[in-house]
Write an enzyme that holds these catalytic residues in place. Structure first.
Site, PDB file in Angstrom:
ATOM      1  N   LYS A  61       2.171  -0.899   6.858  1.00  0.00           N
ATOM      2  CA  LYS A  61       2.529   0.226   5.960  1.00  0.00           C
ATOM      3  C   LYS A  61       2.497   1.546   6.714  1.00  0.00           C
ATOM      4  O   LYS A  61       1.820   2.509   6.322  1.00  0.00           O
ATOM      5  CB  LYS A  61       1.630   0.254   4.735  1.00  0.00           C
ATOM      6  CG  LYS A  61       1.776  -1.001   3.883  1.00  0.00           C
ATOM      7  CD  LYS A  61       1.252  -0.841   2.490  1.00  0.00           C
ATOM      8  CE  LYS A  61       1.440  -2.119   1.708  1.00  0.00           C
ATOM      9  NZ  LYS A  61       0.597  -3.239   2.200  1.00  0.00           N
ATOM     10  N   GLN A 178      -2.576 -11.152  -8.299  1.00  0.00           N
ATOM     11  CA  GLN A 178      -2.333  -9.867  -8.965  1.00  0.00           C
ATOM     12  C   GLN A 178      -1.720 -10.030 -10.360  1.00  0.00           C
ATOM     13  O   GLN A 178      -1.404  -9.055 -11.031  1.00  0.00           O
ATOM     14  CB  GLN A 178      -1.438  -8.969  -8.107  1.00  0.00           C
ATOM     15  CG  GLN A 178      -2.068  -8.584  -6.778  1.00  0.00           C
ATOM     16  CD  GLN A 178      -1.193  -7.642  -5.969  1.00  0.00           C
ATOM     17  OE1 GLN A 178      -0.689  -6.649  -6.468  1.00  0.00           O
ATOM     18  NE2 GLN A 178      -1.002  -7.972  -4.689  1.00  0.00           N
TER      19      GLN A 178
HETATM   20  O1  3DU Z   1      -2.331 -10.301  -3.870  1.00  0.00           O
HETATM   21  P1  3DU Z   1      -2.207 -11.299  -2.751  1.00  0.00           P
HETATM   22  O2  3DU Z   1      -3.492 -11.854  -2.263  1.00  0.00           O
HETATM   23  O3  3DU Z   1      -1.183 -12.364  -3.076  1.00  0.00           O
HETATM   24  O4  3DU Z   1      -1.638 -10.512  -1.479  1.00  0.00           O
HETATM   25  C1  3DU Z   1      -0.565  -9.639  -1.532  1.00  0.00           C
HETATM   26  C2  3DU Z   1      -0.297  -9.102  -0.150  1.00  0.00           C
HETATM   27  O5  3DU Z   1       0.800  -8.202  -0.197  1.00  0.00           O
HETATM   28  C3  3DU Z   1      -1.434  -8.327   0.467  1.00  0.00           C
HETATM   29  O6  3DU Z   1      -1.357  -8.526   1.866  1.00  0.00           O
HETATM   30  C4  3DU Z   1      -1.128  -6.906   0.146  1.00  0.00           C
HETATM   31  O7  3DU Z   1      -1.687  -6.017   1.078  1.00  0.00           O
HETATM   32  C5  3DU Z   1       0.376  -6.896   0.218  1.00  0.00           C
HETATM   33  N1  3DU Z   1       1.065  -5.913  -0.591  1.00  0.00           N
HETATM   34  C6  3DU Z   1       0.820  -5.796  -1.921  1.00  0.00           C
HETATM   35  O8  3DU Z   1       0.025  -6.540  -2.480  1.00  0.00           O
HETATM   36  C7  3DU Z   1       1.514  -4.821  -2.652  1.00  0.00           C
HETATM   37  C8  3DU Z   1       2.441  -4.053  -2.070  1.00  0.00           C
HETATM   38  O9  3DU Z   1       3.131  -3.212  -2.785  1.00  0.00           O
HETATM   39  C9  3DU Z   1       2.689  -4.221  -0.730  1.00  0.00           C
HETATM   40  C10 3DU Z   1       1.982  -5.171  -0.016  1.00  0.00           C
END
Ligand code: 3DU
Length: 223
Positions: A61, A178
């Site tokens: 990012k 999420q």
């Molecule tokens: O929620 P999860 O564990 O499935 O991971 C989501 C990943 O995507 C995590 O690495 C987070 O940093 C990234 N991410 C978002 O969750 C949201 C965004 O807008 C961009 C990246």
């Protein structure tokens, strides 16, 4: 076919390597971010690339001035196939990364993706990001970036952003941990798009089985 990108946010090098060994056959791409790189060093990117031969995207990012963005992109794209950056810092900062990506492409004859965030998936993104997200999507289109990040947690926003960016691939986080619903976003995303899944795979009791399940759901949806 909508593709599966694993967010490999584990904070232990051996765990990361074992995990990709087990599940890389069920996924299309691997996203590596600060949790893994800060705990294991940037070389982990090369190690995972060499081990899996999957597309590896670094989610840093990046959000700095152009000259600093260039340095970050140089270090990252030496190993990674792509890098995620922010667009809210202005198009010159994104263009600086695109310049480095082009240089690598010319040198290596290998595509290097520059992926720009439009709207993030967490609740707080509605505070400052959502009001400017459509504009960011327009800028992404003008800059012709290789992908944009848009939220699976808000299918109506995903639809709107997709409409703005047209054929630019979407990389969409938010499924699983999420609360995003896979079926809702699979009706929106197309064959060049990706869903990002992290915890719902690597934190599950059986990551291999979870990755397999997601891959089957994507296959099933794509017929
Ligand atoms: O929620 P999860 O564990 O499935 O991971 C989501 C990943 O995507 C995590 O690495 C987070 O940093 C990234 N991410 C978002 O969750 C949201 C965004 O807008 C961009 C990246």
């Amino acid at each position: 076919m909508v593709k599966l990108m694993l967010a490999l946010d584990v904070m232990d090098k051996n765990k990361a390597l074992t995990m990709v060994d087990e599940i890389s056959k069920y996924i299309d791409a691997i996203k590596i971010g600060y949790p893994l790189v800060l705990s294991s060093g940037l070389d982990i990117v090369k190690e995972i690339k060499d081990k899996t031969n999957k597309e590896v995207i670094c989610d840093f990012k990046v959000a700095d001035i152009p000259s600093t963005n260039e340095k970050i992109a140089k270090l990252t794209l030496n190993y990674a196939d792509g890098i995620i950056c922010h667009g809210f810092v202005g198009r010159d900062s994104v263009e600086a990364i695109q310049k480095i990506a082009k240089q690598y492409e010319i040198k290596t004859h290998h595509k290097k993706k520059v992926i720009m965030v439009t709207e993030m998936s967490h609740p707080g993104a509605v505070e400052f990001m959502q009001p400017i997200a459509d504009k960011l999507a327009e800028v992404a289109k003008i800059l012709n970036v290789d992908g944009i990040v848009a939220p699976s947690t808000r299918p109506e926003r995903l639809t709107k952003i997709k409409k703005i960016v047209g054929n630019i691939p979407i990389i969409s986080p938010g499924i699983g941990a999420q609360g995003g619903e896979l079926n809702a976003v699979l009706d929106i995303l197309g064959e060049d798009d990706y869903i990002i899944v992290g915890r719902a795979i690597y934190k599950s009791e059986n990551p291999k089985e979870s990755a397999y399940k997601y891959s089957m759901l994507l296959k099933g949806h794509n017929g």
